[in-house]
Design a protein around this motif. Sequence first.
Motif, short mmCIF file in Angstrom:
data_model
loop_
_atom_site.label_atom_id
_atom_site.label_comp_id
_atom_site.label_asym_id
_atom_site.label_seq_id
_atom_site.Cartn_x
_atom_site.Cartn_y
_atom_site.Cartn_z
N ASN A 86 -1.98 4.78 6.67
CA ASN A 86 -1.45 5.77 7.62
C ASN A 86 -1.00 5.14 8.94
O ASN A 86 -0.60 5.85 9.86
CB ASN A 86 -2.46 6.90 7.88
N TYR A 134 0.73 7.42 3.18
CA TYR A 134 -0.07 8.65 3.12
C TYR A 134 0.83 9.89 3.12
O TYR A 134 2.02 9.81 3.44
CB TYR A 134 -1.04 8.69 4.30
N SER A 187 0.85 -1.19 0.00
CA SER A 187 0.00 0.00 0.00
C SER A 187 0.88 1.24 0.00
O SER A 187 1.91 1.27 0.68
CB SER A 187 -0.86 0.03 1.25
N GLN A 188 0.46 2.22 -0.72
CA GLN A 188 1.17 3.51 -0.79
C GLN A 188 1.04 4.24 0.55
O GLN A 188 -0.04 4.24 1.15
CB GLN A 188 0.47 4.32 -1.89
N ASP A 204 -8.52 7.17 0.03
CA ASP A 204 -7.83 6.94 -1.26
C ASP A 204 -6.95 5.68 -1.20
O ASP A 204 -6.11 5.47 -2.07
CB ASP A 204 -6.97 8.16 -1.63
N ASP A 205 -7.14 4.87 -0.16
CA ASP A 205 -6.45 3.58 0.00
C ASP A 205 -4.99 3.70 0.45
O ASP A 205 -4.29 2.69 0.54
CB ASP A 205 -6.50 2.78 -1.32
N THR A 206 -4.51 4.91 0.73
CA THR A 206 -3.15 5.02 1.26
C THR A 206 -3.15 4.58 2.73
O THR A 206 -4.17 4.72 3.42
CB THR A 206 -2.60 6.46 1.15
N ASN A 213 0.02 -3.32 7.65
CA ASN A 213 -0.73 -2.09 7.36
C ASN A 213 -2.11 -2.25 7.97
O ASN A 213 -2.85 -3.16 7.59
CB ASN A 213 -0.85 -1.91 5.84
#
Length: 253
Positions: free
Chosen positions: A206, A28, A25-26, A202-204, A196
């Motif tokens: 945190n 945030y 996952s990207q 937005d699927d990022t 995660n």
Amino acid sequence: MFKQFLMKRAKILHGLYRTSVRGHSQGYAADRWWDEEFFTKGLSDRQTISQDKSLLSAAYHYASVEMLILRHLVKENFDLHSKRICDLGSGSGHWIGFYLSLGASACTGVDISSKSVNFLGEKYAKDNRVTICHGKLDQILQNFNDPYDLVNAIGVMFHLVDEEEWQRVISEVSRILKPGGLFVVGGHFGWFNNLNVQFNSDDTVNKKLRSAAHWRRILRSERLGEMKIYRNRAYLFIRDSLPENNLLVATKV
Ligand SMILES: C[S@@+](CC[C@H](N)C(=O)[O-])C[C@H]1O[C@@H](n2cnc3c(N)ncnc32)[C@H](O)[C@@H]1O
């Protein structure tokens, strides 16, 4: 009690699914997210947990973490009188107040959120023991040269989702700590590494939980080898969710 236990496990299982099945996952955009998405209704102790967290649950969370910190300080006879503290990710400043109340002579707070920094600037405007710095931890800590007796990081290290940034912060913490100084971290410290567990619309991601074994490995490599973990069971006794609030204390050798 059993329901709370299951809910905590469910969060970990969901994290396992998101991390291992759905893959990478990207991270945030921390420099915007805290001001634009998180601190949307104001800043206070309870609102550093979530904007609608109840006053009582928040007080219970803070008291339970305070108990664990005090357990370590009392057991190790670590007197805070005249000590220099650095507080990472200060939020509304709960931990700055806590360490000052125990006799600390100086406390530096660091936060990436301008809302937090403005709030703390006003809160401590007349207290010359307190200095507030605005920016990302890895960048701000690089400029610190005076050594600290204790670096506090409750509820913040799991928000550093980039592995290199997380390790840079630990390296800087070790550099600024005096020998015998303490790194006090609030988090999960379970079996699974790099989970995660919290996502934005937005699927990022945190929030990323590192395992106790990974913490131990990295701390050892940074001369913070003496590490203790205190498990926080307070969540079992209330019908509300609390953030990951076990305590890790590492001593600089
Ligand atoms: C969950 S809050 C915890 C606040 C406080 N430590 C407490 O326990 O009440 C996390 C805080 O860390 C700050 N933060 C998150 N990532 C950061 C970073 N990379 N550098 C500096 N501060 C950061 C946020 O702005 C926020 O105020």
